[in-house]
Design a protein around this motif. Sequence first.
Motif: not given
Ligand code: SF4
Lengths: 222, 305
Positions: A131-140, A147, A149, A202
């Motif tokens: 569900r999540c890749q820990g991208c550090g800048d959530c766009v949900l 997600c 990403v 991004r």
């Molecule tokens: S957008 Fe949110 S849910 Fe998706 S990878 Fe980034 S932090 Fe995780």
Amino acid sequence: MIVADRKPFDEIMGMIESCERILLVGCNECVTVCAAGGAKEVALLASQIRMKRKAGGRPIEVDEKTLERQCDPEYAKSLAETLEGYDAVLSIACGCGVQLVAETCQGLRVLPGLNTRFMGVTEEHGVWAERCQGCGDCVLDRTCGICPVARCAKSIMNGPCGGSQNGECELRHDTPCAWQLIIDRLKASGELSRYGEIAKPRDWSASRDGGPRKRIREDMKI
Amino acid sequence: MTAPGNLERVLTSGGFAVTAECGPPRGADPESIRKKGGYLKGFVDAVNVTDNQTAVVRMSSMASCLILKEMGFDPVLQMTVRDRNRIALQSDILGAAALGIRNILCLSGDHQSFGDHPGAKNVYDVDSTQLIDMARTMRDEGRFSGGAEITVRPEIFIGCVENPFADPFEIRAPRLAKKISAGARFVQTQCVFNVEKFARWMEMVRDLGLHEKAYILAGITPMKSPGMARYMKNSVPGMDVPDHLVERMASVPKEHHREEGMAICLETIERVRAIKGVAGIHIMAIEWEEIVPDVVKGAGLRTRP
Ligand code: SF4
Ligand code: SF4
């Protein structure tokens, strides 16, 4: 939670080939929930190893232990006191747990018994999905709680690509197209007009691309 | 400003454009590009070169474009965002413009798991819409994506692809709208076999006025055999080959398969030409480039100078 799979048995046997006494360590958190590295799996793997080695005429001693949290020094450190006489520690926690145990058990070989796969959820009994890749800048907030990403195979921010068909990702029939899910939710909430906004490139520096990450809370440091 | 490229000139002057796709070789052989170019000479307004299509390693699109340019073609550089990040993409846009390669087609690219290096890491730093926007910003505002100024702006004609047959159908025209507002001026579509569905998509495209903002070229693929029809129908994601066409291909004896494929192809061209807003065709004769002259002549499209 962090979801992991046990490594193939033969790979594990290969890693401990030269050992005569090992400590097998599980973890009570995520890997217990995803049934890969909890106390139950520790017991199972330990007896499989013993049986296999006995059958091969080279018995091995396998001690078992399951820590509350392998990724927490408080628990990982407790291991250090009990390591006398082991040839290796085989950890079946996630990669974070294995590494903290390795840091703690200096001078001893620490081996991974799992392949750490992803951050995900339990979809149904026995099924876990990313569900999540820990991208550090959530766009949900902009993608209706889905997600792009982690769940779009191409991490497209302005999807869906031309391979989306029947709700499935072009990659695999069993993987839903994240963008089909996003569009469905935009429709359901009457917000389809929001689709027109172009999502800008991004800033991946908040993600792993910015180098290993660290979080510090000065107020919590002792 | 230098003069526009041939494709841009044909389109802006209201001509019905014909472009064709050329797949580069799986080796360092420039002759195979020249040979394919030789088939197309005089029959097309521009030639697209695919960018490691289906994630199979081939000669670079940029090098192949240059070879075609030296032969007098106006090449279309296909750029996917699968293998290069924004640094490499922008660098290639500058390089292409410096070589006089004016047409840039921005696309996502097939996922690497379809190709011959499934263990490769993918990039997907930006998506195709963002690449279009980046290319336009470079040309019109003289800035890189990171904000720095560009010394000499790339003079490029920016295009995109769209697949009217992918899902969700209702989002396919709005998605094109995004790409056009990002800066795409020409559009090449996925191969059209289901003309009814394509016509419905074009209706949505016209409702959004997109045909007045960009030139839409319908993708055309001649089928060689019923096997190819079935393969495209069942195994290529986002491809829509109606059953009646598969059956039609299978209904003729083997020695007439190609003829039948050609007949279907020419009928398709005639039908898409009649749809308002279609500005040309893009012929994707996969590993069958030598058939393109017959398609162009058969369709009664003027021979190119
Ligand atoms: S957008 Fe949110 S849910 Fe998706 S990878 Fe980034 S932090 Fe995780
Ligand atoms: S089919 Fe959907 S999930 Fe898969 S790559 Fe394309 S947009 Fe992403």
